[in-house]
Design a protein around this motif. Structure first.
Motif, PDB file in Angstrom:
ATOM      1  N   PRO A  63     -46.687  28.595 -13.270  1.00  0.00           N
ATOM      2  CA  PRO A  63     -47.891  28.373 -14.892  1.00  0.00           C
ATOM      3  C   PRO A  63     -48.080  28.200 -15.650  1.00  0.00           C
ATOM      4  O   PRO A  63     -48.163  29.028 -16.546  1.00  0.00           O
ATOM      5  N   TRP A  64     -47.812  29.761 -15.465  1.00  0.00           N
ATOM      6  CA  TRP A  64     -48.834  31.201 -16.325  1.00  0.00           C
ATOM      7  C   TRP A  64     -47.105  31.070 -17.943  1.00  0.00           C
ATOM      8  O   TRP A  64     -47.252  31.251 -18.880  1.00  0.00           O
ATOM      9  N   PRO A  65     -46.197  31.432 -17.736  1.00  0.00           N
ATOM     10  CA  PRO A  65     -45.220  31.408 -18.286  1.00  0.00           C
ATOM     11  C   PRO A  65     -45.688  30.276 -19.939  1.00  0.00           C
ATOM     12  O   PRO A  65     -45.017  30.345 -20.849  1.00  0.00           O
ATOM     13  N   GLN A  66     -45.581  28.934 -19.590  1.00  0.00           N
ATOM     14  CA  GLN A  66     -45.210  28.466 -19.799  1.00  0.00           C
ATOM     15  C   GLN A  66     -46.631  28.204 -20.412  1.00  0.00           C
ATOM     16  O   GLN A  66     -47.175  27.735 -21.866  1.00  0.00           O
ATOM     17  N   THR A  67     -48.147  28.309 -20.036  1.00  0.00           N
ATOM     18  CA  THR A  67     -48.899  28.075 -20.875  1.00  0.00           C
ATOM     19  C   THR A  67     -49.618  29.735 -22.051  1.00  0.00           C
ATOM     20  O   THR A  67     -49.693  29.600 -22.958  1.00  0.00           O
ATOM     21  N   LEU A  68     -48.288  30.989 -21.537  1.00  0.00           N
ATOM     22  CA  LEU A  68     -48.958  31.687 -22.625  1.00  0.00           C
ATOM     23  C   LEU A  68     -47.826  31.132 -24.401  1.00  0.00           C
ATOM     24  O   LEU A  68     -48.296  31.638 -25.006  1.00  0.00           O
ATOM     25  N   VAL A  69     -46.814  30.786 -23.713  1.00  0.00           N
ATOM     26  CA  VAL A  69     -45.813  30.240 -24.706  1.00  0.00           C
ATOM     27  C   VAL A  69     -46.604  28.746 -25.616  1.00  0.00           C
ATOM     28  O   VAL A  69     -46.764  28.948 -26.976  1.00  0.00           O
ATOM     29  N   ALA A  70     -46.846  28.189 -24.640  1.00  0.00           N
ATOM     30  CA  ALA A  70     -47.764  26.866 -25.333  1.00  0.00           C
ATOM     31  C   ALA A  70     -49.353  26.475 -26.016  1.00  0.00           C
ATOM     32  O   ALA A  70     -49.349  26.447 -27.156  1.00  0.00           O
ATOM     33  N   ARG A  71     -49.701  28.153 -25.029  1.00  0.00           N
ATOM     34  CA  ARG A  71     -50.881  27.742 -25.630  1.00  0.00           C
ATOM     35  C   ARG A  71     -51.268  29.377 -26.410  1.00  0.00           C
ATOM     36  O   ARG A  71     -51.866  29.283 -27.519  1.00  0.00           O
ATOM     37  N   ASP A  72     -50.987  30.409 -25.754  1.00  0.00           N
ATOM     38  CA  ASP A  72     -51.823  31.713 -25.992  1.00  0.00           C
ATOM     39  C   ASP A  72     -51.219  32.148 -27.546  1.00  0.00           C
ATOM     40  O   ASP A  72     -51.481  32.907 -28.066  1.00  0.00           O
ATOM     41  N   LEU A  73     -49.666  31.871 -27.118  1.00  0.00           N
ATOM     42  CA  LEU A  73     -48.625  32.399 -28.199  1.00  0.00           C
ATOM     43  C   LEU A  73     -49.093  31.939 -29.363  1.00  0.00           C
ATOM     44  O   LEU A  73     -48.559  32.089 -30.769  1.00  0.00           O
ATOM     45  N   ALA A  74     -49.037  30.619 -28.966  1.00  0.00           N
ATOM     46  CA  ALA A  74     -48.794  29.478 -30.887  1.00  0.00           C
ATOM     47  C   ALA A  74     -50.363  29.449 -31.257  1.00  0.00           C
ATOM     48  O   ALA A  74     -50.728  28.878 -32.008  1.00  0.00           O
ATOM     49  N   ALA A  75     -50.813  29.950 -30.416  1.00  0.00           N
ATOM     50  CA  ALA A  75     -52.687  30.400 -31.656  1.00  0.00           C
ATOM     51  C   ALA A  75     -51.998  31.232 -32.502  1.00  0.00           C
ATOM     52  O   ALA A  75     -52.191  31.766 -32.801  1.00  0.00           O
TER      53      ALA A  75
END
Ligand code: G1P
Length: 296
Positions: A284-296
């Motif tokens: 789940p981490w790479p998905q969160t990284l792309v969808a949330r952390d990097l998108a911010a």
């Protein structure tokens, strides 16, 4: 009757930079998830039954054989603790294959390193696995290459060699035929853009006829002033009487150059996601990284 072609039993891993890390640690020793890159390469050789692995090493590469050696002290500590899970892991890499090392005193390129394996290999077909190239363990490339060599060799005792090549930079050249296995007619080491005749490239996996040693011994330094296996293969491709024609197995899987920082990170994430143990928690981490952390 023609003798059946010898099975491919031996693998040669020539030593190969990833500065600054490799100033002290050979890049083949960098961990991918929790195993050194070199261990994936040896496991890849072992999968189709190549249980005799020779590493051609050089200065600063002494540690390369350590993962495949017994570590009695560590085993004793783990046994004392009753930690059988870790003990099994430590022993797994030791029992993989017979791994030997030979030092390449005078590094003059990849071709010289392969030549350093001549007396160990003898008159058998053998595989060469470049330690800096990591093939996704889910892609059975080497198995298809050895199968092709063994099958086609039955009809052609002069042997065949197979190379794999996705459309990348690296060694390129002309090919004939399509679908699965193609004939390489004019391999060129690191061609300029306009010279990349086929749009295909050779990656660091080879199954070679032992005739290559004689050719390498006569091959003069080429690109970068080094003896290049590509030049030896070019000689052989021009004269199929020397060890048979040069064939390539077309590879459509994933290959990562662990000497490239981005590729190193990609393969680490890819393999971590796939692992049965760490994978489910990590995925789940790479998905969160792309969808949330990097998108911010
Ligand atoms: C080496 C070989 C080259 C091959 C490549 C595959 O080059 O010389 O023919 O295409 O490996 O990885 P290197 O990338 O080590 O310069």
């Amino acid at each position: 009757m023609t003798a059946p072609p010898p099975r491919v039993r031996k693998a040669v891993v020539p030593g190969t930079c990833f500065l600054p890390a490799t100033k002290a640690t050979p890049k083949e020793m960098l961990p991918i998830v929790d195993k050194p890159a070199i261990q994936y390469v040896v496991e890849e050789a072992v999968a189709p039954g190549l249980d005799d692995v020779l590493m051609v090493t050089g200065r600063g590469k002494r540690t390369l054989e350590d993962p495949f050696d017994r570590n009695a002290e560590l085993e004793a500590v783990l046994t004392g603790k009753g930690d059988t899970a870790r003990l099994d892991l430590v022993r797994a890499s030791t029992d993989l294959a017979t791994v030997r090392c030979v030092r390449q005193g005078d590094p003059r390129g990849l071709g010289r390193a392969v030549l350093g394996a001549a007396s160990h290999v003898g008159a058998e077909p053998f595989a060469v696995l470049l330690g800096g190239d990591l093939i996704d363990p889910a892609d059975p490339l080497l198995s298809s290459m050895t199968a092709v060599r063994e099958e086609l060799g039955g009809n052609r005792p002069d042997g065949r060699r197979c190379r794999a090549h996705p459309p990348l930079r690296l060694c390129g050249g002309r090919v004939r035929g399509r679908d699965g296995i193609v004939r390489v007619t004019d391999p060129v080491e690191k061609p300029e853009l306009g010279e990349a005749f086929s749009g295909r490239a050779v990656i660091g996996r080879y199954v070679l006829d032992p005739a290559v040693f004689e050719v390498l011994a006569k091959t003069r330094p080429g690109r970068a002033g080094e003896i290049q296996p590509t030049d030896a293969l070019s000689t052989m491709a021009r004269d199929p009487g020397i060890g048979g024609p040069v064939q390539a197995v077309v590879f459509t899987g994933h290959r990562h150059d662990t000497g490239d920082r981005g590729e190193y990170l990609r393969v680490t994430v890819r393999l971590a996601c796939r692992r049965g143990d760490v994978g489910p928690g990590f995925r789940p981490w790479p998905q969160t990284l792309v969808a949330r952390d990097l998108a911010a």
